[in-house]
Write a protein that holds these residues in place. Structure first.
Motif, mmCIF file in Angstrom:
data_model
loop_
_atom_site.group_PDB
_atom_site.id
_atom_site.type_symbol
_atom_site.label_atom_id
_atom_site.label_comp_id
_atom_site.label_asym_id
_atom_site.label_seq_id
_atom_site.Cartn_x
_atom_site.Cartn_y
_atom_site.Cartn_z
ATOM 1 N N TYR A 231 0.803 -1.225 0.000
ATOM 2 C CA TYR A 231 0.000 0.000 0.000
ATOM 3 C C TYR A 231 0.836 1.276 0.000
ATOM 4 N N ASP A 232 1.852 1.365 0.894
ATOM 5 C CA ASP A 232 2.626 2.604 0.972
ATOM 6 C C ASP A 232 3.340 2.900 -0.343
ATOM 7 N N ASN A 233 3.901 1.853 -0.984
ATOM 8 C CA ASN A 233 4.567 2.057 -2.262
ATOM 9 C C ASN A 233 3.563 2.286 -3.390
ATOM 10 N N PHE A 234 2.361 1.758 -3.238
ATOM 11 C CA PHE A 234 1.296 2.036 -4.208
ATOM 12 C C PHE A 234 0.985 3.527 -4.234
ATOM 13 N N ILE A 235 0.924 4.139 -3.056
ATOM 14 C CA ILE A 235 0.661 5.579 -2.984
ATOM 15 C C ILE A 235 1.786 6.343 -3.669
ATOM 16 N N GLU A 236 3.023 5.975 -3.382
ATOM 17 C CA GLU A 236 4.165 6.665 -4.003
ATOM 18 C C GLU A 236 4.155 6.482 -5.519
ATOM 19 N N CYS A 237 3.831 5.267 -5.974
ATOM 20 C CA CYS A 237 3.750 4.986 -7.409
ATOM 21 C C CYS A 237 2.696 5.864 -8.070
ATOM 22 N N CYS A 238 1.509 5.919 -7.488
ATOM 23 C CA CYS A 238 0.413 6.707 -8.069
ATOM 24 C C CYS A 238 0.716 8.198 -8.034
ATOM 25 N N LEU A 239 1.349 8.665 -6.960
ATOM 26 C CA LEU A 239 1.729 10.070 -6.883
ATOM 27 C C LEU A 239 2.707 10.431 -7.994
ATOM 28 N N THR A 240 3.641 9.528 -8.274
ATOM 29 C CA THR A 240 4.633 9.777 -9.321
ATOM 30 C C THR A 240 3.980 9.827 -10.696
ATOM 31 N N VAL A 241 3.138 8.816 -10.994
ATOM 32 C CA VAL A 241 2.478 8.775 -12.298
ATOM 33 C C VAL A 241 1.559 9.986 -12.468
ATOM 34 N N LYS A 242 0.772 10.260 -11.453
ATOM 35 C CA LYS A 242 -0.172 11.381 -11.528
ATOM 36 C C LYS A 242 0.554 12.711 -11.646
ATOM 37 N N GLY A 243 1.580 12.905 -10.805
ATOM 38 C CA GLY A 243 2.298 14.167 -10.815
ATOM 39 C C GLY A 243 2.996 14.440 -12.136
ATOM 40 N N LEU A 244 3.715 13.445 -12.662
ATOM 41 C CA LEU A 244 4.412 13.631 -13.935
ATOM 42 C C LEU A 244 3.429 13.837 -15.080
ATOM 43 N N THR A 245 2.315 13.098 -15.062
ATOM 44 C CA THR A 245 1.319 13.253 -16.125
ATOM 45 C C THR A 245 0.715 14.643 -16.102
ATOM 46 N N GLU A 246 0.396 15.140 -14.924
ATOM 47 C CA GLU A 246 -0.216 16.470 -14.853
ATOM 48 C C GLU A 246 0.770 17.562 -15.252
ATOM 49 N N LYS A 247 2.049 17.397 -14.902
ATOM 50 C CA LYS A 247 3.050 18.365 -15.338
ATOM 51 C C LYS A 247 3.187 18.336 -16.864
ATOM 52 N N PHE A 248 3.120 17.143 -17.446
ATOM 53 C CA PHE A 248 3.207 17.028 -18.898
ATOM 54 C C PHE A 248 2.003 17.667 -19.573
ATOM 55 N N LYS A 249 0.822 17.431 -19.017
ATOM 56 C CA LYS A 249 -0.401 17.968 -19.613
ATOM 57 C C LYS A 249 -0.432 19.490 -19.591
ATOM 58 N N GLU A 250 0.250 20.106 -18.619
ATOM 59 C CA GLU A 250 0.332 21.560 -18.588
ATOM 60 C C GLU A 250 1.007 22.105 -19.848
ATOM 61 N N LYS A 251 1.937 21.329 -20.417
ATOM 62 C CA LYS A 251 2.661 21.763 -21.615
ATOM 63 C C LYS A 251 2.010 21.255 -22.897
ATOM 64 N N ASP A 252 1.148 20.264 -22.774
ATOM 65 C CA ASP A 252 0.495 19.681 -23.953
ATOM 66 C C ASP A 252 -0.783 20.458 -24.240
ATOM 67 N N SER A 253 -0.622 21.723 -24.646
ATOM 68 C CA SER A 253 -1.777 22.609 -24.798
ATOM 69 C C SER A 253 -2.684 22.219 -25.957
ATOM 70 N N SER A 254 -2.163 21.469 -26.933
ATOM 71 C CA SER A 254 -2.984 21.050 -28.069
ATOM 72 C C SER A 254 -3.612 19.679 -27.857
ATOM 73 N N PHE A 255 -3.381 19.066 -26.680
ATOM 74 C CA PHE A 255 -3.939 17.752 -26.347
ATOM 75 C C PHE A 255 -3.546 16.688 -27.383
ATOM 76 N N SER A 256 -2.309 16.762 -27.847
ATOM 77 C CA SER A 256 -1.856 15.865 -28.910
ATOM 78 C C SER A 256 -1.065 14.674 -28.392
ATOM 79 N N GLY A 257 -0.719 14.685 -27.108
ATOM 80 C CA GLY A 257 0.152 13.636 -26.581
ATOM 81 C C GLY A 257 1.619 13.983 -26.746
#
Length: 276
Positions: A231-257
């Motif tokens: 569980y504890d590492n699951f939280i860290e894993c999800c935080l990493t995936v979510k955080g990096l994805t949201e930072k990437f989406k901030e720059k992906d202004s055209s929603f192109s991937g």
């Protein structure tokens, strides 16, 4: 999840909540596009690409205007090693936090939990105080996981958190634990590769098999041999995936991937997840 205060009506979970409908797509971010759908929008020339030549082939470039005396002024050498300075407005991860208050309707137990941890009455608690406050509700995490929580909920590496952010952390973890227990079908206290993939999908992230293997090798306490995470590492894993994805989406202004980062913005995006 027994023993946990309930979120007030209308209070969002913040990080960890099932994502609302987004302009990216109805499917999880990173999922393959429907058949026949063009996955990438036309890409403009990326910022920083080489510019056109100064003169046509065979022509001499224009001479620089030099002041009388035959010498030209040379700019001082860059202190950035050739890289441009930070873009104006790009926030420092070490910015100071703004004092906050508990959202209306916050459970009194959550308020009391924060106030007990805030022993100096400053209105903020540090990483070790947050770690202790969460452990009082059977949410035991390493300091690295606590640092990731603080960074993602404050967008700062100041490693302090106020009442508003603490409330969001508390209710989000409550929700994430429910997700973990939902996919831990054999009640082993661990989720395996297929269960982790489904859990990430439920949070709105479709990762490839290669990325899934990397996540398991990183967050499996056996170094990837068991192909399962607790569980504890699951939280860290999800935080990493979510955080990096949201930072990437901030720059992906055209929603192109696809997205274009300056060198410094890339470093400021990735390094907080490495040094947490």
């Amino acid at each position: 999840m027994s023993g946990y205060p309930h979120a007030p009506p209308g209070h969002g979970y913040g990080y960890g909540a099932p994502p609302p409908a987004q302009p990216y797509a109805a499917t999880p971010y990173g999922a393959p596009p429907p058949q026949g759908h063009q996955p990438y929008a036309p890409v403009a020339t990326p910022y920083g690409a080489p510019s056109a030549p100064y003169a046509a082939p065979g022509e001499k470039p224009p001479k620089e205007n030099k002041p009388h005396g035959g010498s030209s002024h040379q700019p001082p050498p860059s202190s950035m090693g050739g890289y441009p300075p930070s873009a104006p407005g790009f926030g420092s991860p070490f910015a100071m936090l703004v004092p906050s208050a508990f959202p209306p309707g916050t459970d009194p137990n959550v308020v009391a939990c924060f106030q007990m941890a805030d022993q100096d009455g400053s209105g903020f608690i540090d990483d070790k105080e947050l770690q202790g406050a969460l452990s009082s509700y059977n949410q035991r995490f390493s300091l690295r996981t606590v640092h990731l929580l603080m960074y993602l909920f404050t967008n700062s590496n100041a490693r302090k958190i106020g009442p508003k952010e603490f409330t969001a952390v508390f209710y989000s973890l409550q929700n994430w634990r429910a997700i973990f227990e939902n996919f831990d079908r054999d009640r082993s206290g661990k989720i395996e590769a297929g269960e982790l993939r489904e859990a990430l999908m439920s949070l709105g992230f479709a990762v490839s098999p290669v990325v899934l293997d990397l996540l398991l090798s990183k967050f499996d306490k056996s170094g990837g041999r068991n192909k399962a995470i607790e569980y504890d590492n699951f939280i860290e894993c999800c935080l990493t995936v979510k955080g990096l994805t949201e930072k990437f989406k901030e720059k992906d202004s055209s929603f192109s991937g696809s997205a274009t980062f300056t060198y410094e913005n890339f470093m400021l995006t990735v390094l907080p997840f490495l040094i947490a």
